[in-house]
Design a protein around this motif. Structure first.
Motif, PDB file in Angstrom:
ATOM      1  N   LEU A 194      15.851  -4.431   6.583  1.00  0.00           N
ATOM      2  CA  LEU A 194      14.539  -5.001   6.259  1.00  0.00           C
ATOM      3  C   LEU A 194      14.181  -4.755   4.794  1.00  0.00           C
ATOM      4  N   TYR A 195      14.449  -3.561   4.303  1.00  0.00           N
ATOM      5  CA  TYR A 195      14.189  -3.279   2.887  1.00  0.00           C
ATOM      6  C   TYR A 195      15.031  -4.176   1.986  1.00  0.00           C
ATOM      7  N   ILE A 196      16.319  -4.307   2.292  1.00  0.00           N
ATOM      8  CA  ILE A 196      17.198  -5.136   1.455  1.00  0.00           C
ATOM      9  C   ILE A 196      16.742  -6.585   1.463  1.00  0.00           C
ATOM     10  N   ALA A 197      16.380  -7.102   2.642  1.00  0.00           N
ATOM     11  CA  ALA A 197      15.984  -8.508   2.744  1.00  0.00           C
ATOM     12  C   ALA A 197      14.675  -8.769   2.002  1.00  0.00           C
ATOM     13  N   HIS A 198      13.683  -7.912   2.171  1.00  0.00           N
ATOM     14  CA  HIS A 198      12.375  -8.155   1.559  1.00  0.00           C
ATOM     15  C   HIS A 198      12.404  -7.940   0.045  1.00  0.00           C
ATOM     16  N   ILE A 199      13.051  -6.869  -0.405  1.00  0.00           N
ATOM     17  CA  ILE A 199      13.082  -6.600  -1.850  1.00  0.00           C
ATOM     18  C   ILE A 199      13.940  -7.642  -2.562  1.00  0.00           C
ATOM     19  N   SER A 200      15.088  -7.991  -1.988  1.00  0.00           N
ATOM     20  CA  SER A 200      15.923  -9.027  -2.602  1.00  0.00           C
ATOM     21  C   SER A 200      15.224 -10.382  -2.578  1.00  0.00           C
ATOM     22  N   ILE A 213       3.300  -4.746  -5.890  1.00  0.00           N
ATOM     23  CA  ILE A 213       1.977  -4.320  -5.423  1.00  0.00           C
ATOM     24  C   ILE A 213       2.025  -3.872  -3.966  1.00  0.00           C
ATOM     25  N   LEU A 214       2.864  -4.521  -3.156  1.00  0.00           N
ATOM     26  CA  LEU A 214       2.967  -4.148  -1.748  1.00  0.00           C
ATOM     27  C   LEU A 214       3.850  -2.926  -1.535  1.00  0.00           C
ATOM     28  N   LEU A 215       4.832  -2.721  -2.398  1.00  0.00           N
ATOM     29  CA  LEU A 215       5.738  -1.594  -2.222  1.00  0.00           C
ATOM     30  C   LEU A 215       5.079  -0.255  -2.540  1.00  0.00           C
ATOM     31  N   VAL A 216       4.218  -0.224  -3.549  1.00  0.00           N
ATOM     32  CA  VAL A 216       3.639   1.053  -3.984  1.00  0.00           C
ATOM     33  C   VAL A 216       2.826   1.728  -2.878  1.00  0.00           C
ATOM     34  N   PRO A 217       1.838   1.056  -2.250  1.00  0.00           N
ATOM     35  CA  PRO A 217       1.134   1.743  -1.142  1.00  0.00           C
ATOM     36  C   PRO A 217       2.018   2.014   0.067  1.00  0.00           C
ATOM     37  N   HIS A 218       2.983   1.117   0.318  1.00  0.00           N
ATOM     38  CA  HIS A 218       3.884   1.354   1.445  1.00  0.00           C
ATOM     39  C   HIS A 218       4.722   2.612   1.221  1.00  0.00           C
ATOM     40  N   TYR A 219       5.227   2.801   0.008  1.00  0.00           N
ATOM     41  CA  TYR A 219       6.007   3.995  -0.291  1.00  0.00           C
ATOM     42  C   TYR A 219       5.154   5.256  -0.210  1.00  0.00           C
ATOM     43  N   LEU A 220       3.879   5.156  -0.568  1.00  0.00           N
ATOM     44  CA  LEU A 220       2.990   6.319  -0.454  1.00  0.00           C
ATOM     45  C   LEU A 220       2.840   6.743   0.999  1.00  0.00           C
TER      46      LEU A 220
END
Length: 366
Positions: A194-200, A213-220
Motif C-alpha cells: 500500500l505504501y509503495i502504490a500510494h507514494i509511487s 501533506i497527507l504523509l506527514v500527519p500519517h507518519y506522526l
C-alpha cells in the motif's frame, strides 16, 4: 583437556549465509558504485545512481535569480535502486547496534521479539520521515506556491519521494533477510504494498504536494503507535500512548478523506485538462481523479475496519480478564462454613460473637 568445538560457518550462498552476510554484500555493492565516481569512464554512468536527475532551471519574473526545479523520468529507477541499498545497510546497522542490544536486556518471547524489531525499525523511519516532511512543508517558498506547472518540484520534494520509495522497496527483501515469521508476512506485505502504490502513484501522477501533506500527519500517528508499543514491551503498565494514538488515528483518517475530496472533487476539477497525455504529464482528467479518490477512500475504509477490529479484540480481552478477577474477589470476600466454625473456636473453647461465654452443659448422673 577437551577439544573445543568450533562453530561451523554456513555454506556459501546458503540460506544462513545470505541472511547473515547480506548487509556486507550490499555495502560492497554500494561502495563499488561510489568508487566508480573516481574514473571518468564510469563516472557518467554511476552519477545516475547517486544524484537526482532531470534538473530544470527557470528564471524569476525580474530575471534576477535562477530557480532550480526537477522533473521525474526513467533514470530515477537507478537512483531509487542505490538508495534502496543504503536503506538495507542502515536497517542492518540499527538492528545490530541498537535493537539487538535492547532485546538481550528485555528477554522477550519470539512473538514479542519480532514485533519489537518491527516497531523499532519503523519508529526510526517514521521519526526521520516526519521531521523531514514537516521541514519541507514549513520551508515552502512563495515561488513554489505560485508555480503553475505541477510537473516541476523542488530538490527536497523529489529526494524525499525517492527515499520513501526506496525504503518501502527495501522492506520487501528484508522479509527474507530478517527471517520474518510466516504468519506475520501477509500483514506486513499488505501495508508495504500500500505504501509503495500510494507514494509511487503520487510521484508519477504529479500529486507530490497532496501526498506530502497527507504523509506527514500519517507518519506522526504511526510514530506514536510504534513508540507506544516499544514502551509497552519494556513495561506492560505503560499503555497511555495507545489512547493518544487511537484518537489521532481517527482524526487523521477524517483529515485524509476531507483533503482528498476537496482536492480531487473541487481543486483539480477547476483546472481540468481534458486531453490525457503521458508524454506531457497530464493526468488531470475525470477518470484518473475518480480512480485516485476511490483508491484513497478504500484504503482509509480498510484502515478503519482494521482499527475497529483491533479495538474490539482488545476490549474483549480486557473484559475476559476482568471476569476471573471478580470471581476470585467474590470467593475471597465470602468465607466458607469451615472458616466460620474455625473462627468461633479459640484455643479449643467456643467463643460467641457477642463475647458471652457459652453455657456449660450439666453432666448426667450415671
Amino acid at each position: 583437556m577437551g577439544l573445543r568445538r568450533k562453530n561451523k560457518s554456513p555454506a556459501v550462498l546458503s540460506h544462513e549465509f545470505v541472511t547473515q552476510n547480506h548487509a556486507d554484500a550490499v555495502s560492497c555493492l554500494a561502495m563499488g558504485l561510489l568508487l566508480g565516481l573516481m574514473f571518468e569512464v564510469t563516472a557518467k554512468y554511476v552519477i545516475i545512481f547517486i544524484t537526482v536527475q532531470y534538473n530544470v532551471t527557470y528564471a524569476t519574473d525580474d530575471k534576477s535569480e535562477l530557480v532550480h526545479f526537477y522533473e521525474y523520468g526513467p533514470k530515477d529507477i537507478a537512483t531509487i535502486f542505490f538508495y534502496m541499498l543504503i536503506a538495507i545497510i542502515l536497517h542492518a546497522v540499527i538492528q545490530e547496534y541498537i535493537l539487538d542490544k535492547i532485546n538481550r536486556r528485555l528477554h522477550l518471547s519470539k512473538t514479542k521479539h519480532s514485533k519489537f524489531n518491527e516497531s523499532g525499525q519503523l519508529a526510526f523511519f517514521y521519526l526521520f520521515s516526519f521531521t523531514w516532511g514537516a521541514s519541507i512543508l514549513t520551508a515552502v517558498t512563495f515561488l513554489t506556491l505560485r508555480l503553475v506547472n505541477t510537473l516541476l518540484f523542488s530538490f527536497q520534494v523529489k529526494f524525499f519521494y525517492i527515499c520513501q520509495i526506496a525504503y518501502w522497496l527495501h522492506a520487501l527483501p528484508e522479509l527474507y533477510f530478517q527471517k520474518i515469521r510466516k504468519e506475520d508476512i501477509p500483514r506486513q506485505l499488505y501495508y508495504i504494498c500500500l505504501y509503495i502504490a500510494h507514494i509511487s502513484g503520487a510521484y508519477v501522477l504529479n500529486l507530490q504536494r497532496l501526498g506530502l501533506i497527507l504523509l506527514v500527519p500519517h507518519y506522526l500517528v504511526e510514530l506514536i503507535f510504534h513508540a507506544s508499543r516499544l514502551f509497552y514491551f519494556s513495561d506492560e503498565n505503560k499503555q497511555k500512548g495507545f489512547t493518544l494514538w487511537a484518537l489521532l488515528f481517527v482524526m487523521t483518517r477524517l483529515l485524509t478523506l476531507t483533503l482528498s475530496v476537496l482536492t480531487f472533487g473541487f481543486g483539480l476539477a477547476r483546472v481540468e485538462n481534458p486531453v490525457f497525455s503521458i508524454v506531457d504529464g497530464n493526468f488531470n482528467v475525470l477518470t484518473v481523479r475518480i480512480s485516485c479518490l476511490a483508491a484513497v477512500c478504500l484504503t482509509q475504509a480498510w484502515m478503519m475496519w482494521k482499527f475497529i477490529n483491533f479495538q474490539l479484540k482488545k476490549w474483549r480481552e480486557h473484559t475476559q480478564n476482568q471476569i476471573p478477577r471478580r470471581k476470585i474477589n467474590n470467593m475471597k470476600s465470602k468465607p466458607t462454613k469451615k472458616e466460620t466454625n474455625r473462627a468461633n473456636v479459640v484455643n479449643g473453647a467456643v467463643k460467641l460473637e457477642d463475647g458471652a461465654s457459652p453455657r456449660t452443659r450439666k453432666s448426667k448422673a450415671l
